[in-house]
Design a protein around this motif. Structure first.
Motif, PDB file in Angstrom:
ATOM      1  N   THR A 209      21.051 -35.997 -68.178  1.00 46.35           N
ATOM      2  CA  THR A 209      20.118 -35.854 -67.055  1.00 46.35           C
ATOM      3  C   THR A 209      20.071 -34.403 -66.563  1.00 46.35           C
ATOM      4  O   THR A 209      19.018 -33.927 -66.147  1.00 46.35           O
ATOM      5  N   ARG A 210      21.196 -33.717 -66.607  1.00 43.99           N
ATOM      6  CA  ARG A 210      21.220 -32.301 -66.209  1.00 43.99           C
ATOM      7  C   ARG A 210      20.308 -31.473 -67.108  1.00 43.99           C
ATOM      8  O   ARG A 210      19.487 -30.676 -66.631  1.00 43.99           O
ATOM      9  N   LEU A 211      20.463 -31.639 -68.396  1.00 43.33           N
ATOM     10  CA  LEU A 211      19.659 -30.860 -69.333  1.00 43.33           C
ATOM     11  C   LEU A 211      18.190 -31.249 -69.266  1.00 43.33           C
ATOM     12  O   LEU A 211      17.305 -30.408 -69.433  1.00 43.33           O
ATOM     13  N   GLY A 212      17.927 -32.522 -69.013  1.00 46.57           N
ATOM     14  CA  GLY A 212      16.541 -32.943 -68.871  1.00 46.57           C
ATOM     15  C   GLY A 212      15.867 -32.286 -67.690  1.00 46.57           C
ATOM     16  O   GLY A 212      14.706 -31.853 -67.772  1.00 46.57           O
ATOM     17  N   SER A 213      16.590 -32.185 -66.582  1.00 44.23           N
ATOM     18  CA  SER A 213      16.041 -31.528 -65.400  1.00 44.23           C
ATOM     19  C   SER A 213      15.821 -30.044 -65.649  1.00 44.23           C
ATOM     20  O   SER A 213      14.778 -29.485 -65.273  1.00 44.23           O
ATOM     21  N   GLY A 316       4.666 -15.416 -70.620  1.00 37.22           N
ATOM     22  CA  GLY A 316       3.366 -15.572 -71.235  1.00 37.22           C
ATOM     23  C   GLY A 316       2.960 -17.032 -71.311  1.00 37.22           C
ATOM     24  O   GLY A 316       3.784 -17.947 -71.159  1.00 37.22           O
ATOM     25  N   SER A 317       1.692 -17.273 -71.538  1.00 34.03           N
ATOM     26  CA  SER A 317       1.214 -18.647 -71.668  1.00 34.03           C
ATOM     27  C   SER A 317       1.777 -19.260 -72.941  1.00 34.03           C
ATOM     28  O   SER A 317       2.275 -18.560 -73.831  1.00 34.03           O
ATOM     29  N   GLY A 318       1.692 -20.572 -73.036  1.00 32.67           N
ATOM     30  CA  GLY A 318       2.321 -21.277 -74.144  1.00 32.67           C
ATOM     31  C   GLY A 318       1.957 -20.751 -75.520  1.00 32.67           C
ATOM     32  O   GLY A 318       2.818 -20.604 -76.384  1.00 32.67           O
ATOM     33  N   PHE A 319       0.678 -20.452 -75.765  1.00 32.64           N
ATOM     34  CA  PHE A 319       0.238 -19.951 -77.065  1.00 32.64           C
ATOM     35  C   PHE A 319      -0.422 -18.576 -76.914  1.00 32.64           C
ATOM     36  O   PHE A 319      -1.312 -18.228 -77.677  1.00 32.64           O
ATOM     37  N   GLY A 320       0.033 -17.825 -75.916  1.00 19.47           N
ATOM     38  CA  GLY A 320      -0.557 -16.523 -75.647  1.00 19.47           C
ATOM     39  C   GLY A 320       0.070 -15.414 -76.475  1.00 19.47           C
ATOM     40  O   GLY A 320       0.873 -15.644 -77.377  1.00 19.47           O
ATOM     41  N   VAL A 321      -0.306 -14.171 -76.138  1.00 18.48           N
ATOM     42  CA  VAL A 321       0.175 -13.001 -76.873  1.00 18.48           C
ATOM     43  C   VAL A 321       1.613 -12.688 -76.517  1.00 18.48           C
ATOM     44  O   VAL A 321       2.443 -12.394 -77.385  1.00 18.48           O
ATOM     45  N   LEU A 322       1.951 -12.757 -75.235  1.00 18.85           N
ATOM     46  CA  LEU A 322       3.294 -12.426 -74.784  1.00 18.85           C
ATOM     47  C   LEU A 322       4.242 -13.607 -74.946  1.00 18.85           C
ATOM     48  O   LEU A 322       3.823 -14.768 -74.929  1.00 18.85           O
ATOM     49  N   ALA A 323       5.522 -13.296 -75.081  1.00 19.37           N
ATOM     50  CA  ALA A 323       6.538 -14.339 -75.200  1.00 19.37           C
ATOM     51  C   ALA A 323       6.718 -15.058 -73.864  1.00 19.37           C
ATOM     52  O   ALA A 323       6.374 -14.531 -72.803  1.00 19.37           O
ATOM     53  N   ASN A 324       7.243 -16.254 -73.935  1.00 14.76           N
ATOM     54  CA  ASN A 324       7.627 -16.988 -72.728  1.00 14.76           C
ATOM     55  C   ASN A 324       9.082 -17.396 -72.916  1.00 14.76           C
ATOM     56  O   ASN A 324       9.396 -18.341 -73.632  1.00 14.76           O
ATOM     57  N   HIS A 325       9.973 -16.642 -72.271  1.00 15.32           N
ATOM     58  CA  HIS A 325      11.402 -16.879 -72.443  1.00 15.32           C
ATOM     59  C   HIS A 325      11.820 -18.243 -71.903  1.00 15.32           C
ATOM     60  O   HIS A 325      12.746 -18.870 -72.432  1.00 15.32           O
ATOM     61  N   SER A 326      11.156 -18.709 -70.866  1.00 10.49           N
ATOM     62  CA  SER A 326      11.502 -20.007 -70.286  1.00 10.49           C
ATOM     63  C   SER A 326      11.230 -21.138 -71.269  1.00 10.49           C
ATOM     64  O   SER A 326      12.042 -22.053 -71.438  1.00 10.49           O
ATOM     65  N   LEU A 327      10.081 -21.087 -71.958  1.00 10.61           N
ATOM     66  CA  LEU A 327       9.764 -22.128 -72.921  1.00 10.61           C
ATOM     67  C   LEU A 327      10.685 -22.068 -74.137  1.00 10.61           C
ATOM     68  O   LEU A 327      11.036 -23.104 -74.716  1.00 10.61           O
ATOM     69  N   THR A 328      11.101 -20.873 -74.514  1.00  8.50           N
ATOM     70  CA  THR A 328      12.056 -20.745 -75.619  1.00  8.50           C
ATOM     71  C   THR A 328      13.387 -21.381 -75.252  1.00  8.50           C
ATOM     72  O   THR A 328      13.974 -22.133 -76.043  1.00  8.50           O
ATOM     73  N   MET A 329      13.862 -21.105 -74.036  1.00 16.23           N
ATOM     74  CA  MET A 329      15.108 -21.713 -73.567  1.00 16.23           C
ATOM     75  C   MET A 329      14.965 -23.233 -73.458  1.00 16.23           C
ATOM     76  O   MET A 329      15.877 -23.984 -73.824  1.00 16.23           O
ATOM     77  N   ALA A 330      13.821 -23.687 -72.961  1.00 12.31           N
ATOM     78  CA  ALA A 330      13.584 -25.125 -72.828  1.00 12.31           C
ATOM     79  C   ALA A 330      13.623 -25.814 -74.187  1.00 12.31           C
ATOM     80  O   ALA A 330      14.104 -26.951 -74.303  1.00 12.31           O
ATOM     81  N   ALA A 331      13.131 -25.149 -75.230  1.00 13.89           N
ATOM     82  CA  ALA A 331      13.140 -25.742 -76.568  1.00 13.89           C
ATOM     83  C   ALA A 331      14.575 -25.955 -77.052  1.00 13.89           C
ATOM     84  O   ALA A 331      14.904 -27.011 -77.608  1.00 13.89           O
ATOM     85  N   TYR A 332      15.435 -24.963 -76.847  1.00 10.08           N
ATOM     86  CA  TYR A 332      16.835 -25.110 -77.254  1.00 10.08           C
ATOM     87  C   TYR A 332      17.517 -26.241 -76.482  1.00 10.08           C
ATOM     88  O   TYR A 332      18.227 -27.067 -77.062  1.00 10.08           O
ATOM     89  N   LEU A 333      17.321 -26.284 -75.170  1.00  9.42           N
ATOM     90  CA  LEU A 333      17.977 -27.307 -74.359  1.00  9.42           C
ATOM     91  C   LEU A 333      17.429 -28.694 -74.663  1.00  9.42           C
ATOM     92  O   LEU A 333      18.174 -29.687 -74.630  1.00  9.42           O
ATOM     93  N   SER A 334      16.140 -28.794 -74.960  1.00  7.67           N
ATOM     94  CA  SER A 334      15.561 -30.095 -75.298  1.00  7.67           C
ATOM     95  C   SER A 334      16.145 -30.626 -76.598  1.00  7.67           C
ATOM     96  O   SER A 334      16.444 -31.826 -76.716  1.00  7.67           O
ATOM     97  N   ARG A 335      16.319 -29.753 -77.586  1.00  7.81           N
ATOM     98  CA  ARG A 335      16.923 -30.198 -78.846  1.00  7.81           C
ATOM     99  C   ARG A 335      18.388 -30.567 -78.653  1.00  7.81           C
ATOM    100  O   ARG A 335      18.875 -31.527 -79.255  1.00  7.81           O
ATOM    101  N   ALA A 336      19.089 -29.823 -77.803  1.00  8.25           N
ATOM    102  CA  ALA A 336      20.479 -30.187 -77.500  1.00  8.25           C
ATOM    103  C   ALA A 336      20.536 -31.532 -76.795  1.00  8.25           C
ATOM    104  O   ALA A 336      21.408 -32.366 -77.080  1.00  8.25           O
TER     105      ALA A 336
END
Length: 350
Positions: A209-213, A316-336
């Motif tokens: 639940t922590r990681l989900g939040s 940056g937006s999800g599929f934009g030019v700039l990176a989005n560090h938050s979404l990258t971190m979220a991807a790692y935590l979601s897989r964990a």
């Protein structure tokens, strides 16, 4: 009018010159000291904002066991890792920053968020140790040192004095050292560590639940529809009706870096905790065929600790030019989190 404005600023300039000339050396000395102080705090702030390095749990466990002249029994690695995580919070560059009331700690926000993320994982594990892992059954007595350690780590993280947060957390660390000493005694250990599937599963349920939040909050960096509001607008009597979407929830841009660094702190602490679990729960993990899940979790948490090459957290937006560090971190935590779900399923099987 322009002449009056120029005269006003000319008079203010003369006032400043009169003050510095009148105060002489003292006034100039104060200005120099203030400038040097601000420069030093800026440099210290940059240095204190650097995240602690990861460490090898196995090597650290062997070193502590050798220093204590003890055998690394079941629970030794987990307890030693908890102590190392807690000591890192207090002894890293700049010490514990979350309760600072003077610059540069007062100005920093990324490192306090990192500290809070690691602290939450330390608190959750200390509660699980006291409530489940150190007890053989529901009617068993709680360990006396874990009774002390668990509430100490739940002390107010922002208390500067009377008492200070650092002093309270030190008492928790001392209690863990006493528990470790009793756990690893050769003659008659008076502390227990039950490396069972049910104990581990209870802690994993809270962690999931922590990681989900955290994953959800990280994903809201680009805005997401509120699930609760979207469900509330559904008309159960007309399944073909056009469904109204809920209100978009988006993390304020001033809080995006705080959420990111809280996730970094959580993943840093969890990386070492799972490495310790891999050691202490090895038998039950092999019996339940859950070792692959632990390895997957560790791989994802290692990815979440990748080096930060950007001086700022990009959004940056999800599929934009700039990176989005938050979404990258979220991807790692979601897989964990997904691997934790698989792991819980395996542990719950007979």
């Amino acid at each position: 009018m322009p002449g009056r404005i120029r005269q006003y600023f000319r008079d203010r300039k003369d006032d400043v010159q009169d003050y510095t000339d009148g105060s002489g050396v003292i006034g100039k000395f104060i200005l120099i000291v203030l400038g040097v102080y601000l420069l030093v705090t800026v440099i210290l702030g940059m240095f204190w904002s650097s995240e602690p390095d990861t460490f090898s749990v196995r090597e650290h466990t062997r070193a502590v066991a050798s220093e204590m002249d003890r055998e690394p029994v079941a629970g030794f690695a987990t307890t030693v890792t908890m102590i190392r995580v807690a000591e890192t919070l207090l002894d890293k560059s700049g010490g514990y920053i979350s309760n600072d009331i003077f610059p540069p700690g007062l100005w920093l926000d990324n490192m306090p968020s990192w500290e809070y993320g690691a602290l939450v994982q330390l608190r959750d594990l200390s509660r699980a140790m006291r409530k489940d892992i150190s007890r053989s059954q529901s009617q068993s007595a709680e360990d006396p040192d874990l009774i002390v350690a668990e509430p100490q780590f739940h002390f107010d993280s922002g208390s500067w004095a009377i008492p200070s947060t650092e002093a309270e957390y030190r008492r928790g660390i001392e209690a863990l050292y006493r528990y470790l000493d009793r756990l690893s005694r050769r003659d008659q250990p008076s502390a227990q560590f039950f490396a069972r599937a049910d104990n581990l599963n209870n802690w994993l349920a809270d962690l999931e639940t922590r990681l989900g939040s955290l994953s959800r909050t990280l994903g809201e960096s680009v805005g997401k529809t509120s699930v609760s509001e979207a469900v509330a607008t559904i008309n159960p009597d007309d399944p073909l009706a056009e469904e109204a979407t809920g209100e978009e929830v988006k993390t304020p841009w001033t809080k995006i870096d705080d959420v990111f660094y809280e996730a970094r702190g959580s993943s840093w602490a969890l990386l070492h905790i799972f490495q310790a679990i891999e050691v202490d729960f090895r038998k039950v993990l092999n019996d339940k065929n859950a070792m692959a899940s632990v390895k997957q979790i560790i791989i994802e948490l290692e990815g979440a600790q990748g080096a930060m090459w950007s001086p700022v957290i990009l959004n940056g937006s999800g599929f934009g030019v700039l990176a989005n560090h938050s979404l990258t971190m979220a991807a790692y935590l979601s897989r964990a989190s997904a691997a934790i779900s698989d792991m819980r399923d395996l542990l719950s099987r007979g």
